[in-house]
Every structure is written in C-alpha cells, then in structure tokens.
Write a protein that holds these residues in place. Sequence first.
Motif, mmCIF file in Angstrom:
data_model
loop_
_atom_site.group_PDB
_atom_site.id
_atom_site.type_symbol
_atom_site.label_atom_id
_atom_site.label_comp_id
_atom_site.label_asym_id
_atom_site.label_seq_id
_atom_site.Cartn_x
_atom_site.Cartn_y
_atom_site.Cartn_z
ATOM 1 N N ALA A 7 1.043 -1.075 0.398
ATOM 2 C CA ALA A 7 -0.233 -0.354 0.114
ATOM 3 C C ALA A 7 1.225 1.443 -0.071
ATOM 4 N N TYR A 8 1.698 1.568 0.956
ATOM 5 C CA TYR A 8 2.596 2.670 0.138
ATOM 6 C C TYR A 8 3.415 2.706 -0.786
ATOM 7 N N GLY A 9 3.274 1.544 -1.427
ATOM 8 C CA GLY A 9 4.080 2.183 -2.991
ATOM 9 C C GLY A 9 3.520 2.632 -3.240
ATOM 10 N N SER A 10 2.113 1.945 -3.146
ATOM 11 C CA SER A 10 0.764 2.694 -4.248
ATOM 12 C C SER A 10 0.210 3.850 -3.859
ATOM 13 N N TYR A 11 0.624 4.235 -3.034
ATOM 14 C CA TYR A 11 0.643 6.118 -2.222
ATOM 15 C C TYR A 11 1.164 6.311 -2.633
ATOM 16 N N VAL A 63 -0.288 -12.677 -5.820
ATOM 17 C CA VAL A 63 1.060 -13.181 -5.477
ATOM 18 C C VAL A 63 1.141 -12.352 -7.535
ATOM 19 N N GLY A 64 0.701 -12.763 -8.146
ATOM 20 C CA GLY A 64 0.554 -12.204 -9.692
ATOM 21 C C GLY A 64 0.288 -11.043 -9.937
ATOM 22 N N ALA A 65 -0.838 -10.057 -8.892
ATOM 23 C CA ALA A 65 -0.566 -9.095 -9.292
ATOM 24 C C ALA A 65 0.413 -8.531 -8.832
ATOM 25 N N ASP A 66 0.891 -8.622 -7.945
ATOM 26 C CA ASP A 66 2.376 -8.252 -6.850
ATOM 27 C C ASP A 66 3.598 -8.051 -8.453
ATOM 28 N N LEU A 67 3.761 -9.366 -8.258
ATOM 29 C CA LEU A 67 4.385 -9.189 -9.761
ATOM 30 C C LEU A 67 4.680 -8.480 -10.797
ATOM 31 N N THR A 68 3.088 -9.006 -11.466
ATOM 32 C CA THR A 68 3.092 -8.171 -12.676
ATOM 33 C C THR A 68 3.318 -6.197 -12.328
ATOM 34 N N GLN A 69 2.607 -5.807 -10.831
ATOM 35 C CA GLN A 69 2.702 -4.309 -11.261
ATOM 36 C C GLN A 69 4.251 -4.161 -10.941
ATOM 37 N N CYS A 70 4.901 -4.938 -10.161
ATOM 38 C CA CYS A 70 6.586 -5.154 -9.993
ATOM 39 C C CYS A 70 7.013 -5.289 -11.360
ATOM 40 N N SER A 155 11.635 2.260 -8.519
ATOM 41 C CA SER A 155 12.333 2.062 -7.878
ATOM 42 C C SER A 155 11.767 1.044 -6.771
ATOM 43 N N LEU A 156 11.095 2.543 -5.573
ATOM 44 C CA LEU A 156 10.707 1.693 -4.588
ATOM 45 C C LEU A 156 9.163 1.573 -4.800
ATOM 46 N N ASP A 157 8.225 1.502 -5.680
ATOM 47 C CA ASP A 157 7.410 1.644 -5.898
ATOM 48 C C ASP A 157 7.587 0.146 -5.939
ATOM 49 N N ALA A 158 8.578 -0.496 -6.960
ATOM 50 C CA ALA A 158 8.644 -1.726 -7.469
ATOM 51 C C ALA A 158 8.769 -2.360 -6.643
ATOM 52 N N ALA A 159 10.276 -2.223 -5.829
ATOM 53 C CA ALA A 159 10.608 -2.720 -5.044
ATOM 54 C C ALA A 159 9.348 -3.484 -3.263
ATOM 55 N N SER A 160 8.241 -2.758 -3.279
ATOM 56 C CA SER A 160 7.281 -3.236 -2.470
ATOM 57 C C SER A 160 6.527 -3.658 -2.747
ATOM 58 N N PHE A 161 6.030 -4.266 -4.118
ATOM 59 C CA PHE A 161 5.349 -4.938 -4.593
ATOM 60 C C PHE A 161 6.510 -6.744 -5.038
ATOM 61 N N ALA A 162 7.486 -6.036 -4.788
ATOM 62 C CA ALA A 162 8.111 -7.156 -4.612
ATOM 63 C C ALA A 162 8.284 -8.105 -2.908
ATOM 64 N N VAL A 163 8.136 -6.787 -2.171
ATOM 65 C CA VAL A 163 8.417 -7.486 -0.490
ATOM 66 C C VAL A 163 6.484 -8.613 -0.268
ATOM 67 N N SER A 164 5.760 -7.547 -0.979
ATOM 68 C CA SER A 164 4.464 -7.999 -0.488
ATOM 69 C C SER A 164 4.293 -9.557 -1.412
ATOM 70 N N ALA A 165 4.823 -10.088 -2.477
ATOM 71 C CA ALA A 165 4.948 -10.752 -3.354
ATOM 72 C C ALA A 165 5.506 -12.137 -2.901
ATOM 73 N N SER A 166 6.553 -11.799 -1.390
ATOM 74 C CA SER A 166 7.555 -12.782 -1.136
ATOM 75 C C SER A 166 6.871 -12.816 0.360
ATOM 76 N N VAL A 167 5.685 -12.160 0.903
ATOM 77 C CA VAL A 167 5.456 -11.797 1.960
ATOM 78 C C VAL A 167 4.104 -13.268 1.577
ATOM 79 N N LEU A 168 3.872 -13.208 0.344
ATOM 80 C CA LEU A 168 2.469 -14.163 0.220
ATOM 81 C C LEU A 168 3.111 -15.230 0.205
ATOM 82 N N LEU A 169 4.008 -15.255 -0.521
ATOM 83 C CA LEU A 169 4.476 -16.629 -1.272
ATOM 84 C C LEU A 169 4.793 -17.706 0.085
#
Length: 428
Positions: A7-11, A63-70, A155-169
């Motif tokens: 959410a931080y990355g989105s905002y 996970v797919g949604a987060d990785l796609t946005q990343c 780049s920070l936005d992309a990293a936030s989505f990668a973190v979210s996907a990693s946590v879900l996995l």
Amino acid sequence: MGNAVSAYGSYLNMVALNVFVYEVTDSALAAGLFMAVRLMTSVVSGFVSGRLVSAYDRKRLMVGADLTQCLAMVALLIAPEAGRAGLLYVLAIVTGFCSTLSGVALRSSIPEIVGGELRVRANSLLATGRSLAMIAGFASAGVIVAKLGYVAAISLDAASFAVSASVLLALPIRTKAAASQATASQATESQEAEPQEADKDGGRRARRRQAGSLLLLRAAPVLAVMIAVRAADGLGSSSHNVALPVYSSALDPSHPATFVSQFWATWAIGNIVMQQVCGRWAGRGGRQGPGERAFAIGACVMSAAFIVVFAGLPTGVAVVAALVAGMADGLTEIAYVSRLQAAPDAQRGRLFGLSASVENTGFGLGMLVSGALLDHFRPLQVVGLLHGLAIVLCLGMFVVLVRYGRRDRPAPETAPERDVPPVESEAR
C-alpha cells in the motif's frame, strides 16, 4: 505487514507517477487521461476480479498481481525515453487492474485466513496498515522525488510489490474454503475428461453462480442497500477531495496547502484510532464487531462531519470535524468489509468485485460532477449536495433495517427456532 508495504508503494506512486506523467508528456490533458484510464480500468476490473477470485486460487492471484505491477514498474524504468509516453497508459491499465484484483482477493480471503470469528480484528489491522501507509506514502513522495528523483521513487514502488509477493509466498495460508477448492478441482477433472459436455456444464454453472449472486442481494436487501450507500459515499468522497484545494486556497491564498495538510493529518489520526478501537472491542468476549446499524450511523456522521468542515467555521472546529469524519470513516470501513465477509465463500468474491466496481464508479462520477459544479457553486454547496445524498440513503437503510428487523422477529410465544442463512445472520 506485506499488505502495508504494498500500500505504501501504491500511495507513493499515486503522487510520483502522476507528476512523472506530466513531466514526460508536458500536458495536463495527458496527466488527466492517465488518471482516467486507471480509474476506468478499476471500474471494469471489479467485475472481472469477482469472477477470477471465485474460480482460481486467491493466493496465486495476489502474488501474480504484485509481481505484474513490479515488472510493469521495472519496464517503465528500462524503457527508452521516446517510448515512455505510450507505456505510461499501459502501466495505468496494469496497475488499475492488478490493484483491484489484489484487493478483492485479499478481502474475500480474510475469513478463510484467520477464521470468521477473527475477521473484524484482521480487517482492523489491515486497515490500520493501509492508513499508516497512506500517511507515509503521501508524506515521503515529495521528498523522495525532490531529493532522489523519479527513478528512485518508481524503483521503491517496484520493490514494495516484490516484498508483498515474497511475504505471500512465504506464508502457509489458505485463502479459499475447502469445499470451493474441491468443487474447482472436480470441474477441472470433468473438463479434461469430457470437453464438450464440460463446456455446457461450465456455462450452466457460470449462469447459476451469476444468478446466485443476484439472488443473494435480493435475499439480503440490507446488503444491497449497504453497497448503494458505498456508491453514494464514493460520490461524497470525490466532492471533498476536489473541493479541498479550492477551499484551502480561499482560506489562505498565500499558503493554500496548509488546511489540506491539517485536514488529512487529522482525518488519518481519527481513522487509525477508530480502526484500533473496533479491532480491540471485537476481540473481547467474542463480540462480532460493528454491524449494519453501526455502518448506517457511521456513514451519516461521516457525511455530516465532512459538510461541517466546509461550513466556514473556525479552523479548530473544522479540524475537530475532520477528526470525527476520520473516526466515522474507519467505523464504516470495518463494518462494511466485515459484513460482506459474512457471505458464503462461493458468493464472497463476486460481492467484493461488485463492491469495488460500484465504489470506483461513484468516485469517478463524483470527480466529474464535483469539478463541473465547483465552477458555479461554493465548495460548501457542492459537498453538501453529494454528501447529503449519502445521508438520505443512510436514512433509507434505517428504514430497511427496521422493516426487515420486525419481519424477521419471531412471535414471543408461538414462533419456533429456525435456521438462518449465513448471509443474514448478523442482521437478524
């Protein structure tokens, strides 16, 4: 935590990307079109997301949604400057669709992740994380862009989505009811064995599921009214979002951002406090959390408080009204999401998909209407009109609650006990 980071990355990208679009295109029309494409994608994707989360594994979808946005953010970074303008609108579609899909999947999964009895506390924690992420994202966006540039922000936005996907996995969570998963696997086996017959059965099942969602709303009129109230809330929310800069500039032309900052900071504090109160209250004594009546009361108070903010009262009174609006907003959010999660798992995804489309439609329509009205009327009149509509609908919801509450109440002496469908259990 993963959802809060995402959410931080989105905002952050709501601020950074919108300014980046203007920098790349040097056109206010292009920047407005970017936001319009993203909003329209969110409206359409609500219906699609409801179908997807009902048919497929929700964890994989998130996970797919987060990785796609990343990956979309990374593609924007490595694209040549000449091709960035066109890629920005592709990015608007990707982020609009994926953010809606992820939100619908997560909300419809909460009862399966934590159990139905803990869903209010879970919703409270998620909402608090998103509110803190909103504060951090909006507050840091200007500093990051000014000091480090757009590349760092994206780049920070992309990293936030990668973190979210990693946590879900990493988390061993179940996001769908066992019965729904068994039904989906049986349908897959049937399609592999008898393709033509499976196509016919699949079409019939799809029609039955669609009819089931409509029947669910017909059987639960309170739920239908709550969704209508959320659409009206979207209209009202867009009105104060559009009117705030205008009103703040009129209050202090030399510092037009002062009142806007005070308003959102105070609103966020009230929102977070109420979310924590709801979560802690629901966690004691097996309480179920705020219900439909709390939702209706909260929506009325919220709309009335937003109207007071624009009434031209002293700044202290307006700030208190913003605090009340934030608290009421937090209450209605928890009550609404928890109520939709009381629906059976088979219908829950479609309900949240419908809700996302309705809310985004209300907000988008409100942006257009508010912008047009503010050219001819004062902010108080515009906000009063659109938030007043939400108050009227809330009063109508009270009528529905009273009517169906009386109809469903058994006679004291003769009425036997009877089973109550899960979707209406809380209302009764």
